[in-house]
Design an enzyme around this catalytic site. Structure first.
Site, PDB file in Angstrom:
ATOM      1  N   ARG A  58       0.812  -1.210   0.000  1.00  0.00           N
ATOM      2  CA  ARG A  58       0.000   0.000   0.000  1.00  0.00           C
ATOM      3  C   ARG A  58       0.847   1.260   0.000  1.00  0.00           C
ATOM      4  NH1 ARG A  58      -4.219   0.140   3.380  1.00  0.00           N
ATOM      5  NH2 ARG A  58      -5.444  -1.683   3.364  1.00  0.00           N
ATOM      6  N   THR A  59       1.777   1.340   0.918  1.00  0.00           N
ATOM      7  CA  THR A  59       2.553   2.573   1.032  1.00  0.00           C
ATOM      8  C   THR A  59       3.364   2.805  -0.236  1.00  0.00           C
ATOM      9  OG1 THR A  59       2.675   2.174   3.396  1.00  0.00           O
ATOM     10  CG2 THR A  59       4.159   3.820   2.509  1.00  0.00           C
ATOM     11  N   LYS A  86      23.728  -9.599  -1.026  1.00  0.00           N
ATOM     12  CA  LYS A  86      25.121  -9.746  -1.443  1.00  0.00           C
ATOM     13  C   LYS A  86      26.071  -9.120  -0.434  1.00  0.00           C
ATOM     14  CE  LYS A  86      23.682  -9.464  -6.262  1.00  0.00           C
ATOM     15  NZ  LYS A  86      23.492  -8.490  -7.334  1.00  0.00           N
ATOM     16  N   ARG A 108      11.806   2.850   3.188  1.00  0.00           N
ATOM     17  CA  ARG A 108      11.278   2.100   4.330  1.00  0.00           C
ATOM     18  C   ARG A 108      12.337   1.089   4.742  1.00  0.00           C
ATOM     19  NH1 ARG A 108       5.456  -0.696   4.994  1.00  0.00           N
ATOM     20  NH2 ARG A 108       5.025   1.483   5.430  1.00  0.00           N
ATOM     21  N   HIS A 136       6.611   6.998  11.146  1.00  0.00           N
ATOM     22  CA  HIS A 136       5.988   6.806   9.844  1.00  0.00           C
ATOM     23  C   HIS A 136       5.234   8.104   9.574  1.00  0.00           C
ATOM     24  CE1 HIS A 136       4.231   5.165   6.386  1.00  0.00           C
ATOM     25  NE2 HIS A 136       3.588   4.120   6.864  1.00  0.00           N
TER      26      HIS A 136
END
Lengths: 316, 424
Positions: A58-59, A86, A108, A136
């Site tokens: 969603r975000t 890696k 995020r 957030h």
């Protein structure tokens, strides 16, 4: 109009006037998004990179759409699949991306403070799309916009935030924002899901829904993560639902015109009853999603203006 | 060969005095002090009224040999120690591999002799591989020169294992050093719980975890009669337990790191990983309580808890970053903050930095007495400076004091009468 930030890393550094600026501009973008032509060119020529080190549908979609509607070149990078495997460090990843000259970096990350660390190493504007249990900010801003539009104001409201406060960045950003805008904030949940020192945040703490919801104008439910459901923090999902799940009976303690919010995705039958979530007279959950796009457009627009050093007072 | 230190402010932790006088060194030992005349043929060190004190005995220095020599070697740590006024480094066994056999300990002793300008007294692990399962060869390790036994920050969970190791150690008169931190509560924690931790969204541990572990350890000391030292007591809540154990006549002492005496949890600020230490920095209330406990003598020892970490292991998100800070070169100036703040006088400070740790380990140093080894530090308690971490002699420069205003500088350091450091 005031907005002086280089980055949007959290609500904590924002001045109330800056919050108002974002919300005012968001209102204009809501209108744009509801119109026939949902396009603007304010970010034209700019490059936006979405770096998600943690799963999000969603975000990420919301940020992507916001960037595209403003005319930016948007690139998504699913970081959990790529270079970290890696062995590349966060800072090296940041420096690599920085060399590609992005203008807006949306990040995020599962660890608190990781976005701040990254922001120190790049030249572009960084937007925090959620870091660990820290902040957030765009979620709190979209919640604030939703409240302001449905309640007609964003001050002197009683807002109850319910559920897993301890692990929630949404709760932290909302507590900070609602506090700055002079609202009465309550947090409700079992003591195992309350962070230490929560009372020092200027909130009222409850572990009983009936008491906490009394006369509330806004009821904000939080998602309970699956990994917290089995015995560690709460005995079982069904006991949690019985004591803290929002149903009609518990909601009856709030004001008659109280609205119900949830940042999504919902666990129906765990923290919220399905019929409440779908009740168009009470639930504003769909509006929250809509406001999310507008708020992210506004935030990126403002950061891009600071990037280009557009003088204050000039509106689109 | 004799050395005559003229016109010094002699800080004597044993007598609890500060006096202006001279000090004569002969054959590596302190020969005389006080109002004595310059002997013929002696080399003179002009002290200009600056402080001359016993060299610091630092319990708990991590030297990353064997295993991680790129972080710190005996040579680099030795030079850093000399520059910091530390004349004896009591080294930790949490290397790779752990120092848990007489053979590895002999390697350490040999490397130390070859490379370090200051004295090194090694500690050994308490259990094999520091895994908390089987005790090490305590007898052999004592014979090889181990001055204490510790698993460092790896807390022995199994009380049966620990009680047996303690009982066995008691029989040999060995000293056990523990890290009192309840392993369950502190698992995964990066900061101390409280408003700041919650605001930053970092995994946190209650300060109670320290008292719980100390209570447990003291019960085991009561049961076994072992000689016990807690490496770091950093919270107000643990202090009554410590005080009670001492009052009841148990052979218990405690230390605290200089970081916990001079910094608090808010210093982490915007996720600054150089402030990520073990145990995590505490509240200001706790800091003040432990400063008071040092001044009163309840906490016996101040140490640097020197823990070198390379840049890579610190340039990470806070909870992923390695914990620990270097401290050999900043221990003395940071300790002077306590003196300048009026919290503690110089003789009492040197009791904790030098006399007590030496006594606890059965060393002759730490005193300004006639016949004691001439392990000395000459320092200017007032000299101001701004710390620049690029000037540190340690291979790793993970200091929380980078850019900090400090007051108090080492001018010269002597080990066994030999000058091992002189500030230019």
């Amino acid at each position: 109009m005031t907005f002086r930030q280089k980055n949007l890393l959290g609500i904590e550094p924002l001045h109330p006037e800056e919050i108002r600026t974002i919300l005012d501009l968001s209102d204009r973008y809501v209108d744009l998004n509801r119109g026939a032509s949902k396009h603007s060119d304010v970010l034209s020529g700019l490059t936006q990179i979405n770096m998600f080190f943690e799963n999000s549908t969603r975000t990420q979609a919301s940020f992507e759409l916001a960037g595209k509607r403003l005319g930016a070149d948007v690139m998504n990078m699913a970081m959990q699949a790529s270079s970290i495997k890696k062995g590349e460090t966060l800072i090296d990843t940041a420096l690599t991306l920085n060399a590609m000259h992005p203008d807006l970096l949306v990040v995020r990350h599962p660890q608190s403070g990781a976005v701040n660390l990254l922001a120190e190493k790049v030249n572009c504007a960084v937007l925090n799309a959620g870091d660990g249990r820290h902040e957030h900010p765009t979620q709190a801003l979209l919640d604030a916009l939703t409240i302001r539009r449905t309640k007609g104001r964003l001050h002197r409201l009683t807002v109850a935030i319910c559920g897993d406060i301890a692990h929630s960045r949404v709760a932290r950003s909302n507590i900070l924002l609602l506090g700055k805008m002079e609202n009465r904030v309550r947090v409700i949940g079992p003591p195992t899901l309350m962070p230490a020192g929560i009372a020092d945040f200027g909130v009222e703490v409850f572990d009983d829904m009936a008491e906490g919801l009394r006369e509330a104008d806004v009821v904000m439910m939080l998602r309970l993560q699956r990994e917290r459901m089995d015995g560690g923090f709460i005995p079982s999902p069904r006991e949690y639902y019985h004591r803290f799940g929002l149903d009609a009976q518990k909601l009856a303690h709030a004001r008659d015109d109280a609205i119900v919010m949830h940042p999504g995705p919902m666990n129906r039958g765990v923290e919220i009853d399905g019929t409440i979530a779908d009740d168009i007279n009470r639930s504003v959950i769909q509006e929250q999603v809509e406001m999310g796009v507008a708020v992210r457009m506004a935030a990126m627009d403002l950061l891009a203006r600071n990037l280009r050093a557009v003088p204050e007072g000039v509106m689109v | 060969m004799s050395l005559f230190c003229r016109n010094a402010r002699l800080v004597d932790p044993e007598a609890g005095t500060e006096t202006i006088g001279n000090l004569l060194i002969e054959n590596g030992l302190i020969a005389a002090k006080g109002d004595i005349a310059t002997p013929a043929g002696a080399q003179v060190v002009e002290c200009d009224g600056k402080c001359l004190a016993p060299g610091i005995v630092d319990i708990g220095v991590k030297i990353c040999e064997p295993g991680e020599r790129h972080k710190e070697s005996f040579r680099s740590a030795g030079l850093a120690a000399a520059a910091g006024g530390v004349t004896t480094m009591v080294t930790r066994p949490d290397t790779l591999p752990a120092i848990d056999t007489p053979e590895v300990l002999e390697f350490v002793t040999r490397r130390a002799r070859e490379a370090s300008p200051v004295r090194i007294k090694p500690m050994a692990a308490l259990t094999k591989g520091r895994e908390g399962q089987e005790m090490v060869e305590i007898g052999f390790l004592l014979d090889a020169g181990a001055v204490a036994f510790t698993d460092g920050d790896s807390v022995t969970r199994d009380t049966r294992v620990l009680s047996r190791a303690m009982t066995y150690a008691r029989g040999l008169g060995a000293l056990i050093i523990a890290h009192p931190q309840d392993p369950g509560l502190s698992r995964g924690a990066a900061v101390t719980s409280g408003k700041f931790a919650s605001l930053r969204g970092l995994p946190a541990v209650s300060p109670m975890a320290e008292r719980m572990a100390l209570d447990r350890d003291i019960a085991l000391v009561e049961m076994t009669g072992v000689r016990y030292h807690a490496d770091q007591i950093t919270t107000a809540r643990a202090l009554p337990a410590l005080e009670r154990a001492k009052r009841n006549g148990h052979d218990v002492t405690a230390g605290v790191s200089i970081h916990h005496l001079t910094l608090n949890d808010l210093d982490v600020g915007d996720y600054r990983t150089f402030f990520n230490v073990k145990p995590p920095l505490r509240s200001e209330g706790d800091r003040q309580a432990v400063v008071e406990a040092v001044a009163s003598g309840l906490i016996d020892v101040i140490c640097s808890m020197h823990t070198p970490q390379d840049e890579e292991s610190k340039r990470l998100p806070f909870e992923e970053a390695a914990s620990g800070a270097v401290g050999l070169e900043t221990l003395l100036p940071a300790a002077m903050r306590l003196y300048h703040a009026g919290a503690i006088g110089l003789p009492a400070l040197w009791r904790a930095l030098s006399l007590n740790p030496a006594r606890r380990l059965g060393l002759e140093s730490g005193r300004l007495a006639q016949g004691a080894p001439a392990d000395l530090v000459l320092f200017d308690p007032d000299a101001p400076f701004i710390l620049d971490r690029s000037m540190l002699l340690s291979k790793s420069r993970n200091t929380p004091f980078d850019g900090a205003r400090m007051q108090g500088r080492v001018l010269a350091t002597f080990v066994g009468g030999e000058q091992v450091y002189r500030r230019r």
